[in-house]
Design a protein around this motif. Structure first.
Motif, mmCIF file in Angstrom:
data_model
loop_
_atom_site.group_PDB
_atom_site.id
_atom_site.type_symbol
_atom_site.label_atom_id
_atom_site.label_comp_id
_atom_site.label_asym_id
_atom_site.label_seq_id
_atom_site.Cartn_x
_atom_site.Cartn_y
_atom_site.Cartn_z
ATOM 1 N N ALA A 92 0.861 -1.191 0.000
ATOM 2 C CA ALA A 92 0.000 0.000 0.000
ATOM 3 C C ALA A 92 0.893 1.235 0.000
ATOM 4 O O ALA A 92 2.110 1.137 0.173
ATOM 5 C CB ALA A 92 -0.890 0.001 1.236
ATOM 6 N N ILE A 132 -5.428 6.563 6.912
ATOM 7 C CA ILE A 132 -6.254 5.688 7.754
ATOM 8 C C ILE A 132 -5.949 5.948 9.229
ATOM 9 O O ILE A 132 -6.859 6.107 10.041
ATOM 10 C CB ILE A 132 -6.017 4.200 7.405
ATOM 11 C CG1 ILE A 132 -6.525 3.894 5.996
ATOM 12 C CG2 ILE A 132 -6.709 3.298 8.432
ATOM 13 C CD1 ILE A 132 -6.076 2.555 5.461
ATOM 14 N N LEU A 190 -7.378 -4.741 2.385
ATOM 15 C CA LEU A 190 -6.351 -4.102 3.203
ATOM 16 C C LEU A 190 -6.502 -4.501 4.674
ATOM 17 O O LEU A 190 -5.511 -4.762 5.352
ATOM 18 C CB LEU A 190 -6.398 -2.578 3.054
ATOM 19 C CG LEU A 190 -5.301 -1.820 3.812
ATOM 20 C CD1 LEU A 190 -3.906 -2.258 3.363
ATOM 21 C CD2 LEU A 190 -5.468 -0.316 3.627
ATOM 22 N N HIS A 240 -1.620 6.409 2.130
ATOM 23 C CA HIS A 240 -2.902 5.755 2.424
ATOM 24 C C HIS A 240 -2.922 5.240 3.867
ATOM 25 O O HIS A 240 -3.928 5.422 4.577
ATOM 26 C CB HIS A 240 -3.160 4.619 1.437
ATOM 27 C CG HIS A 240 -4.515 3.994 1.584
ATOM 28 N ND1 HIS A 240 -5.683 4.710 1.508
ATOM 29 C CD2 HIS A 240 -4.886 2.714 1.813
ATOM 30 C CE1 HIS A 240 -6.720 3.902 1.684
ATOM 31 N NE2 HIS A 240 -6.259 2.685 1.876
ATOM 32 N N ILE A 241 -1.833 4.622 4.311
ATOM 33 C CA ILE A 241 -1.764 4.141 5.694
ATOM 34 C C ILE A 241 -1.870 5.321 6.660
ATOM 35 O O ILE A 241 -2.604 5.274 7.647
ATOM 36 C CB ILE A 241 -0.463 3.341 5.949
ATOM 37 C CG1 ILE A 241 -0.357 2.131 5.018
ATOM 38 C CG2 ILE A 241 -0.357 2.926 7.418
ATOM 39 C CD1 ILE A 241 -1.468 1.119 5.155
ATOM 40 N N PRO A 278 -11.257 1.474 5.305
ATOM 41 C CA PRO A 278 -10.309 0.814 4.406
ATOM 42 C C PRO A 278 -10.945 -0.426 3.782
ATOM 43 O O PRO A 278 -11.893 -0.993 4.335
ATOM 44 C CB PRO A 278 -9.148 0.442 5.312
ATOM 45 C CG PRO A 278 -9.630 0.568 6.699
ATOM 46 C CD PRO A 278 -10.830 1.464 6.685
ATOM 47 N N SER A 279 -10.427 -0.849 2.642
ATOM 48 C CA SER A 279 -10.987 -2.012 1.948
ATOM 49 C C SER A 279 -10.822 -3.274 2.791
ATOM 50 O O SER A 279 -9.925 -3.363 3.634
ATOM 51 C CB SER A 279 -10.289 -2.208 0.601
ATOM 52 O OG SER A 279 -8.952 -2.646 0.805
ATOM 53 N N SER A 298 -9.435 8.398 6.361
ATOM 54 C CA SER A 298 -10.063 7.306 5.614
ATOM 55 C C SER A 298 -10.584 6.326 6.646
ATOM 56 O O SER A 298 -9.835 5.566 7.234
ATOM 57 C CB SER A 298 -9.034 6.626 4.695
ATOM 58 O OG SER A 298 -9.604 5.521 4.050
#
Length: 90
Positions: free
Chosen positions: A32, A40, A52, A36-37, A48-49, A45
Motif C-alpha cells: 500500500a 487511515i 487491506l 494511504h496508511i 479501508p478495503s 479514511s
C-alpha cells in the motif's frame, strides 16, 4: 490502551508502534502507499478495503474483528492460530 472505543486508525497505529514499524515499512509490507496508511491512521479514511484489513490483520496477527473494534485482542498467539485454522475449515 485497551482498544475500547478506539478507531480503526488508532488500532492500526497502536499495532504499528508496538511492532516498531514505520509508516513506510508497514506500507511496503502491505503493498500500500505510505500516504494511504497515514490517512487511515489519522482518521481521514475511515473505511479501508476488506483486502487491506485482511492484510493488516495477517501482518499484525490479529483478527479483522479486532481492527474494526468488534472483539478484544487475543493475548494468546496460539488461540489466534487455532482461530485462523478453524476459519479455513469447510
Amino acid at each position: 490502551m485497551d482498544g475500547v472505543g478506539m478507531s480503526i486508525g488508532a488500532r492500526i497505529k497502536e499495532l504499528r508502534v508496538k511492532h516498531n514499524q514505520s509508516l513506510q515499512g508497514l506500507a511496503d509490507a502491505l503493498g500500500a502507499s505510505k500516504a494511504h496508511i497515514w490517512e487511515i491512521e489519522r482518521g481521514g479514511s475511515k473505511n479501508p478495503s476488506m483486502d487491506l484489513l485482511k492484510k493488516l490483520a495477517d501482518h499484525f496477527s490479529v483478527t479483522v474483528s479486532y481492527l474494526v473494534g468488534e472483539t478484544p485482542p487475543a493475548e494468546d498467539e496460539g488461540a489466534m492460530v487455532l482461530y485462523r485454522d478453524l476459519k479455513e475449515l469447510s
